[in-house]
Design an enzyme around this catalytic site. Structure first.
Site, PDB file in Angstrom:
ATOM      1  N   HIS A   1       6.792   5.911 -20.467  1.00  0.00           N
ATOM      2  CA  HIS A   1       6.953   4.668 -19.726  1.00  0.00           C
ATOM      3  C   HIS A   1       8.433   4.399 -19.489  1.00  0.00           C
ATOM      4  O   HIS A   1       9.295   5.089 -20.044  1.00  0.00           O
ATOM      5  CB  HIS A   1       6.274   3.490 -20.442  1.00  0.00           C
ATOM      6  CG  HIS A   1       6.698   3.283 -21.850  1.00  0.00           C
ATOM      7  ND1 HIS A   1       5.881   3.533 -22.923  1.00  0.00           N
ATOM      8  CD2 HIS A   1       7.868   2.863 -22.357  1.00  0.00           C
ATOM      9  CE1 HIS A   1       6.525   3.268 -24.033  1.00  0.00           C
ATOM     10  NE2 HIS A   1       7.739   2.869 -23.725  1.00  0.00           N
TER      11      HIS A   1
HETATM   12  P1  TYD Z   1       3.588   1.059 -26.812  1.00  0.00           P
HETATM   13  O1  TYD Z   1       5.024   0.679 -26.655  1.00  0.00           O
HETATM   14  O2  TYD Z   1       2.661   0.776 -25.671  1.00  0.00           O
HETATM   15  O3  TYD Z   1       3.553   2.586 -27.229  1.00  0.00           O
HETATM   16  P2  TYD Z   1       3.187   3.874 -26.363  1.00  0.00           P
HETATM   17  O4  TYD Z   1       3.687   3.650 -24.968  1.00  0.00           O
HETATM   18  O5  TYD Z   1       3.903   4.977 -27.072  1.00  0.00           O
HETATM   19  O6  TYD Z   1       1.693   3.981 -26.450  1.00  0.00           O
HETATM   20  O7  TYD Z   1       3.025   0.330 -28.088  1.00  0.00           O
HETATM   21  C1  TYD Z   1       1.727   0.580 -28.603  1.00  0.00           C
HETATM   22  C2  TYD Z   1       1.084  -0.717 -29.049  1.00  0.00           C
HETATM   23  O8  TYD Z   1       1.911  -1.394 -30.008  1.00  0.00           O
HETATM   24  C3  TYD Z   1       0.853  -1.703 -27.901  1.00  0.00           C
HETATM   25  O9  TYD Z   1      -0.479  -2.145 -27.976  1.00  0.00           O
HETATM   26  C4  TYD Z   1       1.759  -2.864 -28.171  1.00  0.00           C
HETATM   27  C5  TYD Z   1       2.165  -2.729 -29.618  1.00  0.00           C
HETATM   28  N1  TYD Z   1       3.602  -3.042 -29.801  1.00  0.00           N
HETATM   29  C6  TYD Z   1       3.976  -4.311 -30.227  1.00  0.00           C
HETATM   30  O10 TYD Z   1       3.118  -5.197 -30.469  1.00  0.00           O
HETATM   31  N2  TYD Z   1       5.300  -4.583 -30.422  1.00  0.00           N
HETATM   32  C7  TYD Z   1       6.261  -3.656 -30.174  1.00  0.00           C
HETATM   33  O11 TYD Z   1       7.491  -3.940 -30.364  1.00  0.00           O
HETATM   34  C8  TYD Z   1       5.875  -2.351 -29.697  1.00  0.00           C
HETATM   35  C9  TYD Z   1       6.887  -1.298 -29.390  1.00  0.00           C
HETATM   36  C10 TYD Z   1       4.534  -2.093 -29.534  1.00  0.00           C
END
Ligand code: TYD
Length: 155
Positions: A69
């Site tokens: 992303h």
């Molecule tokens: P995400 O950043 O979407 O990770 P990836 O793109 O690697 O799958 O994060 C995964 C999940 O964690 C998403 O449901 C949101 C949660 N999250 C938080 O609640 N706070 C945060 O600071 C981060 C980075 C993720």
């Protein structure tokens, strides 16, 4: 004791403010000590942003990848605290893949860059320091949209 003081004074001499906003690897330096080495990240000093949030990714099955992303606003600094993984970054003009396997260095990823973590070795830990609080609206999760925004100069 003498050894760690010498290492600390060497680290302080190396310490300088980082300002350049390009994707790049940043060496943090190492305070070497026979009791165990130590590396330091200072907000707005070794990383060119104020650290607002820290999270880490762990228990990743070997060989696994995290979804790619980009962020509209968030800047990141990514460190392999343990183990290793690859970090693919596309800033809209160049793509680079960094192999991260030392906790005394990290990669600075400014806002507006596509980034993808992959090829995790078993038991690796990715530490991510970021410049913003968590905001799902800051994410661009579709690579084609990222490319279009870059082409249109909107990112
Ligand atoms: P995400 O950043 O979407 O990770 P990836 O793109 O690697 O799958 O994060 C995964 C999940 O964690 C998403 O449901 C949101 C949660 N999250 C938080 O609640 N706070 C945060 O600071 C981060 C980075 C993720």
């Amino acid at each position: 004791m003498y050894c760690s003081r010498l290492a600390l004074s060497l680290y302080r001499r190396m310490r300088k403010k980082v300002t350049n906003n390009k994707v790049r690897e940043i060496k943090l330096g190492k305070v070497r000590d026979k009791r165990g080495n130590l590396s330091i990240v200072e907000s707005e000093m070794s990383v060119p942003f104020k650290i607002e949030r820290t999270y880490w990714i762990y228990d990743v099955p070997g060989g696994e990848a995290r979804q790619g992303h980009a962020y509209y606003k968030s800047k990141e600094f990514i460190i392999a605290l343990s183990g290793s993984f690859d970090l693919f970054v596309d800033d809209g003009q160049h793509t680079t893949t960094f192999h991260l396997d030392q906790c005394s260095k990290g990669v600075y990823v400014p806002e507006g860059c596509w980034r993808h973590l992959m090829n995790f070795a078993t038991n690796s830990i990715a530490l991510v320091l970021t410049s913003t609080k968590y905001n799902p609206k800051d994410y661009i999760r579709d690579y084609n949209i990222f490319v279009e925004l870059k082409k249109g100069g909107k990112l």
